[in-house]
Design a protein around this motif. Structure first.
Motif, mmCIF file in Angstrom:
data_model
loop_
_atom_site.group_PDB
_atom_site.id
_atom_site.type_symbol
_atom_site.label_atom_id
_atom_site.label_comp_id
_atom_site.label_asym_id
_atom_site.label_seq_id
_atom_site.Cartn_x
_atom_site.Cartn_y
_atom_site.Cartn_z
ATOM 1 N N ILE A 148 -2.921 12.584 8.358
ATOM 2 C CA ILE A 148 -3.500 12.718 7.011
ATOM 3 C C ILE A 148 -4.661 11.740 6.901
ATOM 4 O O ILE A 148 -4.485 10.540 7.135
ATOM 5 N N SER A 149 -5.820 12.249 6.544
ATOM 6 C CA SER A 149 -6.970 11.366 6.319
ATOM 7 C C SER A 149 -7.199 11.206 4.824
ATOM 8 O O SER A 149 -7.282 12.200 4.097
ATOM 9 N N CYS A 150 -7.314 9.939 4.386
ATOM 10 C CA CYS A 150 -7.722 9.688 2.990
ATOM 11 C C CYS A 150 -9.077 8.990 2.966
ATOM 12 O O CYS A 150 -9.445 8.366 1.976
ATOM 13 N N VAL A 151 -9.806 9.117 4.063
ATOM 14 C CA VAL A 151 -11.046 8.354 4.235
ATOM 15 C C VAL A 151 -12.166 8.946 3.367
ATOM 16 O O VAL A 151 -12.410 10.150 3.389
ATOM 17 N N ASN A 152 -12.820 8.086 2.617
ATOM 18 C CA ASN A 152 -13.941 8.482 1.761
ATOM 19 C C ASN A 152 -15.228 7.858 2.300
ATOM 20 O O ASN A 152 -15.413 6.643 2.167
ATOM 21 N N PRO A 153 -16.114 8.637 2.881
ATOM 22 C CA PRO A 153 -17.374 8.054 3.362
ATOM 23 C C PRO A 153 -18.338 7.846 2.184
ATOM 24 O O PRO A 153 -19.006 8.780 1.742
ATOM 25 N N LEU A 154 -18.354 6.644 1.681
ATOM 26 C CA LEU A 154 -19.154 6.328 0.491
ATOM 27 C C LEU A 154 -20.160 5.245 0.804
ATOM 28 O O LEU A 154 -19.920 4.382 1.645
ATOM 29 N N ALA A 196 -28.198 0.247 -5.548
ATOM 30 C CA ALA A 196 -28.459 -0.292 -6.881
ATOM 31 C C ALA A 196 -28.029 0.684 -7.977
ATOM 32 O O ALA A 196 -27.755 0.280 -9.109
ATOM 33 N N GLN A 197 -27.966 1.974 -7.653
ATOM 34 C CA GLN A 197 -27.564 2.966 -8.668
ATOM 35 C C GLN A 197 -26.050 3.166 -8.697
ATOM 36 O O GLN A 197 -25.559 3.948 -9.510
ATOM 37 N N GLY A 198 -25.333 2.549 -7.779
ATOM 38 C CA GLY A 198 -23.879 2.697 -7.775
ATOM 39 C C GLY A 198 -23.385 3.421 -6.532
ATOM 40 O O GLY A 198 -24.068 3.463 -5.508
ATOM 41 N N PRO A 199 -22.190 4.041 -6.617
ATOM 42 C CA PRO A 199 -21.614 4.696 -5.439
ATOM 43 C C PRO A 199 -22.212 6.083 -5.206
ATOM 44 O O PRO A 199 -22.669 6.740 -6.147
ATOM 45 N N TYR A 200 -22.186 6.517 -3.956
ATOM 46 C CA TYR A 200 -22.627 7.880 -3.627
ATOM 47 C C TYR A 200 -21.932 8.321 -2.340
ATOM 48 O O TYR A 200 -21.482 7.490 -1.539
ATOM 49 N N GLY A 201 -21.834 9.641 -2.163
ATOM 50 C CA GLY A 201 -21.232 10.186 -0.943
ATOM 51 C C GLY A 201 -22.255 10.154 0.183
ATOM 52 O O GLY A 201 -23.390 10.590 0.017
ATOM 53 N N VAL A 260 -4.896 18.368 -1.603
ATOM 54 C CA VAL A 260 -4.643 18.413 -0.162
ATOM 55 C C VAL A 260 -5.438 19.570 0.421
ATOM 56 O O VAL A 260 -5.389 20.687 -0.099
ATOM 57 N N CYS A 261 -6.166 19.318 1.497
ATOM 58 C CA CYS A 261 -6.843 20.432 2.174
ATOM 59 C C CYS A 261 -6.579 20.355 3.668
ATOM 60 O O CYS A 261 -6.340 19.276 4.216
ATOM 61 N N GLY A 262 -6.603 21.511 4.318
ATOM 62 C CA GLY A 262 -6.350 21.528 5.757
ATOM 63 C C GLY A 262 -6.242 22.944 6.271
ATOM 64 O O GLY A 262 -6.104 23.893 5.483
ATOM 65 N N ASP A 263 -6.286 23.061 7.581
ATOM 66 C CA ASP A 263 -6.217 24.380 8.221
ATOM 67 C C ASP A 263 -4.849 24.654 8.837
ATOM 68 O O ASP A 263 -4.650 25.721 9.413
ATOM 69 N N ASP A 264 -3.945 23.679 8.771
ATOM 70 C CA ASP A 264 -2.619 23.825 9.379
ATOM 71 C C ASP A 264 -1.588 23.820 8.245
ATOM 72 O O ASP A 264 -1.411 22.812 7.551
ATOM 73 N N ASP A 265 -0.937 24.966 8.058
ATOM 74 C CA ASP A 265 -0.049 25.110 6.893
ATOM 75 C C ASP A 265 1.133 24.138 6.932
ATOM 76 O O ASP A 265 1.553 23.634 5.887
ATOM 77 N N CYS A 266 1.669 23.885 8.120
ATOM 78 C CA CYS A 266 2.835 22.988 8.196
ATOM 79 C C CYS A 266 2.425 21.561 7.834
ATOM 80 O O CYS A 266 3.121 20.868 7.078
ATOM 81 N N ALA A 267 1.310 21.118 8.375
ATOM 82 C CA ALA A 267 0.836 19.758 8.069
ATOM 83 C C ALA A 267 0.495 19.636 6.588
ATOM 84 O O ALA A 267 0.778 18.614 5.945
ATOM 85 N N ARG A 294 -12.414 22.215 5.368
ATOM 86 C CA ARG A 294 -13.812 21.951 5.003
ATOM 87 C C ARG A 294 -13.973 21.549 3.543
ATOM 88 O O ARG A 294 -15.012 21.020 3.148
ATOM 89 N N MET A 295 -12.940 21.772 2.712
ATOM 90 C CA MET A 295 -12.997 21.301 1.319
ATOM 91 C C MET A 295 -13.075 19.779 1.241
ATOM 92 O O MET A 295 -13.430 19.225 0.199
ATOM 93 N N ALA A 296 -12.763 19.115 2.352
ATOM 94 C CA ALA A 296 -12.911 17.652 2.374
ATOM 95 C C ALA A 296 -14.365 17.252 2.105
ATOM 96 O O ALA A 296 -14.626 16.139 1.638
ATOM 97 N N ARG A 297 -15.302 18.158 2.369
ATOM 98 C CA ARG A 297 -16.716 17.848 2.061
ATOM 99 C C ARG A 297 -16.925 17.657 0.566
ATOM 100 O O ARG A 297 -17.866 16.984 0.153
ATOM 101 N N GLN A 298 -16.078 18.302 -0.229
ATOM 102 C CA GLN A 298 -16.162 18.129 -1.686
ATOM 103 C C GLN A 298 -15.228 16.998 -2.153
ATOM 104 O O GLN A 298 -15.577 16.236 -3.048
ATOM 105 N N LEU A 299 -14.048 16.932 -1.557
ATOM 106 C CA LEU A 299 -13.054 15.956 -2.054
ATOM 107 C C LEU A 299 -13.489 14.518 -1.783
ATOM 108 O O LEU A 299 -13.306 13.634 -2.627
ATOM 109 N N GLU A 300 -14.008 14.254 -0.595
ATOM 110 C CA GLU A 300 -14.328 12.858 -0.247
ATOM 111 C C GLU A 300 -15.400 12.267 -1.187
ATOM 112 O O GLU A 300 -15.159 11.208 -1.794
ATOM 113 N N PRO A 301 -16.554 12.919 -1.370
ATOM 114 C CA PRO A 301 -17.565 12.281 -2.238
ATOM 115 C C PRO A 301 -17.218 12.318 -3.724
ATOM 116 O O PRO A 301 -17.814 11.563 -4.502
ATOM 117 N N LEU A 302 -16.248 13.160 -4.118
ATOM 118 C CA LEU A 302 -15.836 13.157 -5.530
ATOM 119 C C LEU A 302 -15.364 11.760 -5.948
ATOM 120 O O LEU A 302 -15.467 11.371 -7.115
#
Ligand SMILES: NC(=O)c1ccc[n+]([C@@H]2O[C@H](COP(=O)([O-])OP(=O)(O)OC[C@H]3O[C@@H](n4cnc5c(N)ncnc54)[C@H](OP(=O)(O)O)[C@@H]3O)[C@@H](O)[C@H]2O)c1
Length: 221
Positions: free
Chosen positions: A97-103, A107-112, A159-166, A189-197
């Motif tokens: 399970i990855s909870c990693v957020n590439p942020l 000066a304007q604050g946080p961004y993805g 939760v997003c992923g391509d493996d139903d059991c995981a 691929r929904m992680a592209r939206q979840l991480e920078p949110l």
């Protein structure tokens, strides 16, 4: 509910420690991982203090990963690829399970950040072709996980992923945090939206002096 042996890579940081605490309290066996066995044990001891009777052990990252059925990646995006690649030999057939957020922060604050592989989770999946990679727990804040043991009942874990059991494992583990199943948010691929949110949540936190989270309306509960 099943009980799992869960290794937390980067478990000495606030996010890994917070999730480890919640899972240990719920009866899972937790193995705190670190680049330093001493640091890992110090965090494991902190969690045992907060959750007497819980099963919490420690070790260096690859040792705990080898022993676990489920592995949480809770490290900063900076340095993530090298660390994940180094764990590939011990993560075959493991739910990761990855909870990693590439942020980034300026000066304007946080961004993805622009991530070459689309998202940190997809990069991890490429580096761990024999593991079962899902992404989750991006939006629960470390202080909320640690400061109280009450369920974060006003939040959802996406939760997003391509493996139903995981994915089912991560959805179930979300119960230890929010008191209810995680929400299936689709393919990896929904992680592209979840991480920078998460950058949006940090902006809201700063503006309103709160610890915001995500809640999905309209779901049958
Ligand atoms: N903090 C939050 O509220 C929060 C919320 C949601 C998601 N996240 C995400 O969860 C992850 C962890 O967050 P965090 O705040 O706990 O991070 P952190 O404190 O910056 O790092 C966690 C641990 O990662 C290890 N680490 C640091 N740099 C490393 C490197 N180059 N290679 C290998 N290990 C390294 C360190 O452990 P050792 O030195 O002991 O090895 C550190 O204690 C991040 O990706 C973050 O975006 C955080």
């Amino acid at each position: 509910m099943s009980t799992y042996r869960i290794a937390v890579i980067g478990g000495t940081g606030p996010q890994g420690r917070g999730l480890a605490y919640r899972w240990a309290r719920a009866g899972h066996t937790v193995l705190i991982g670190s680049r330093s066995a001493e640091r890992a044990e110090a965090t494991a001891a902190e969690i045992r203090d907060r959750a007497p009777g819980a099963s919490v052990a420690s070790g260096v990252n690859d040792a705990v990963a080898r022993e676990a059925e489920v592995v949480l990646l809770a490290v900063p995006y900076d340095g993530h690829d090298a660390l994940v690649a180094s764990l590939a030999p011990v993560l075959a057939d493991t739910t990761v399970i990855s909870c990693v957020n590439p942020l980034g922060f300026d000066a304007q604050g946080p961004y993805g950040l622009d991530v070459p592989g689309g998202s940190a989770a997809e990069e991890a999946a490429s580096l761990l072709p024999d593991a079962h990679l899902v992404a989750a727990f991006h939006h629960v804040s470390a202080p909320s996980l640690w400061k109280s043991s009450d369920p974060l009942a006003h939040e959802d874990v996406l939760v997003c992923g391509d493996d139903d059991c995981a994915k089912a494992v991560a959805i179930e583990l979300a119960r230890c945090v929010t008191g209810r199943d995680g929400v299936d948010a689709g393919r990896l691929r929904m992680a592209r939206q979840l991480e920078p949110l998460t950058a949006v949540l940090i902006s809201v936190n700063k503006r309103y002096k709160v610890r915001s989270g995500v809640a999905i309306s309209g779901l049958p509960r």
